[in-house]
Scaffold this motif. Sequence first.
Motif, PDB file in Angstrom:
ATOM      1  N   UNK A 247       0.740   8.698  -6.326  1.00  0.00           N
ATOM      2  CA  UNK A 247       0.523  10.086  -5.917  1.00  0.00           C
ATOM      3  C   UNK A 247       1.724  10.994  -6.156  1.00  0.00           C
ATOM      4  N   UNK A 248       2.905  10.419  -6.258  1.00  0.00           N
ATOM      5  CA  UNK A 248       4.129  11.202  -6.455  1.00  0.00           C
ATOM      6  C   UNK A 248       4.999  10.568  -7.536  1.00  0.00           C
ATOM      7  N   UNK A 249       4.493  10.506  -8.764  1.00  0.00           N
ATOM      8  CA  UNK A 249       5.242   9.789  -9.807  1.00  0.00           C
ATOM      9  C   UNK A 249       6.600  10.401 -10.137  1.00  0.00           C
ATOM     10  N   UNK A 250       6.776  11.671  -9.835  1.00  0.00           N
ATOM     11  CA  UNK A 250       8.044  12.317 -10.160  1.00  0.00           C
ATOM     12  C   UNK A 250       9.071  12.248  -9.036  1.00  0.00           C
ATOM     13  N   UNK A 251       8.603  11.943  -7.820  1.00  0.00           N
ATOM     14  CA  UNK A 251       9.526  11.993  -6.678  1.00  0.00           C
ATOM     15  C   UNK A 251       9.571  10.718  -5.844  1.00  0.00           C
ATOM     16  N   UNK A 252       8.782   9.705  -6.209  1.00  0.00           N
ATOM     17  CA  UNK A 252       8.750   8.502  -5.369  1.00  0.00           C
ATOM     18  C   UNK A 252      10.110   7.827  -5.275  1.00  0.00           C
ATOM     19  N   UNK A 253      10.932   7.970  -6.301  1.00  0.00           N
ATOM     20  CA  UNK A 253      12.224   7.285  -6.298  1.00  0.00           C
ATOM     21  C   UNK A 253      13.217   7.882  -5.305  1.00  0.00           C
TER      22      UNK A 253
ATOM     23  N   UNK B  85      12.095   8.772  -2.214  1.00  0.00           N
ATOM     24  CA  UNK B  85      11.487   8.530  -0.904  1.00  0.00           C
ATOM     25  C   UNK B  85      12.272   7.437  -0.182  1.00  0.00           C
ATOM     26  N   UNK B  86      12.762   7.740   0.991  1.00  0.00           N
ATOM     27  CA  UNK B  86      13.606   6.789   1.727  1.00  0.00           C
ATOM     28  C   UNK B  86      12.837   5.528   2.127  1.00  0.00           C
ATOM     29  N   UNK B  87      11.544   5.669   2.404  1.00  0.00           N
ATOM     30  CA  UNK B  87      10.757   4.500   2.795  1.00  0.00           C
ATOM     31  C   UNK B  87      10.466   3.591   1.604  1.00  0.00           C
ATOM     32  N   UNK B  88      10.249   4.160   0.431  1.00  0.00           N
ATOM     33  CA  UNK B  88      10.068   3.337  -0.766  1.00  0.00           C
ATOM     34  C   UNK B  88      11.334   2.519  -1.009  1.00  0.00           C
ATOM     35  N   UNK B  89      12.480   3.151  -0.871  1.00  0.00           N
ATOM     36  CA  UNK B  89      13.753   2.443  -1.061  1.00  0.00           C
ATOM     37  C   UNK B  89      13.921   1.351  -0.013  1.00  0.00           C
TER      38      UNK B  89
ATOM     39  N   UNK C 296       0.813  -1.217   0.000  1.00  0.00           N
ATOM     40  CA  UNK C 296       0.000   0.000   0.000  1.00  0.00           C
ATOM     41  C   UNK C 296       0.846   1.266   0.000  1.00  0.00           C
ATOM     42  N   UNK C 297       1.865   1.288   0.830  1.00  0.00           N
ATOM     43  CA  UNK C 297       2.709   2.486   0.905  1.00  0.00           C
ATOM     44  C   UNK C 297       3.431   2.721  -0.416  1.00  0.00           C
ATOM     45  N   UNK C 298       4.055   1.672  -0.945  1.00  0.00           N
ATOM     46  CA  UNK C 298       4.803   1.818  -2.200  1.00  0.00           C
ATOM     47  C   UNK C 298       3.863   2.231  -3.332  1.00  0.00           C
ATOM     48  N   UNK C 299       2.726   1.575  -3.428  1.00  0.00           N
ATOM     49  CA  UNK C 299       1.778   1.880  -4.504  1.00  0.00           C
ATOM     50  C   UNK C 299       1.275   3.315  -4.389  1.00  0.00           C
ATOM     51  N   UNK C 300       0.918   3.744  -3.190  1.00  0.00           N
ATOM     52  CA  UNK C 300       0.431   5.112  -2.994  1.00  0.00           C
ATOM     53  C   UNK C 300       1.489   6.141  -3.386  1.00  0.00           C
ATOM     54  N   UNK C 301       2.723   5.898  -3.018  1.00  0.00           N
ATOM     55  CA  UNK C 301       3.786   6.837  -3.367  1.00  0.00           C
ATOM     56  C   UNK C 301       3.989   6.914  -4.872  1.00  0.00           C
ATOM     57  N   UNK C 302       3.959   5.785  -5.543  1.00  0.00           N
ATOM     58  CA  UNK C 302       4.145   5.774  -6.996  1.00  0.00           C
ATOM     59  C   UNK C 302       2.979   6.475  -7.690  1.00  0.00           C
TER      60      UNK C 302
END
Length: 58
Positions: A24-30, A32-36, A16-22
Amino acid sequence: MPVTSVMGVVTSQYFDYIWDEIENNPDTFDSDIYVAYYTAQCVRNTAKCNHGLYDYIM
């Protein structure tokens, strides 16, 4: 429990967290320290399952 079920249970907590970040924030999700971190946890757990399968086969 089959390996695929174990991997699903372990990695689903991050989905859920990874999907939401991708989404909602397609330009900056990469950046995000938590996504990594969550992605690294998924890769680590997948590697452990793959290693277990290798040990089982060999």
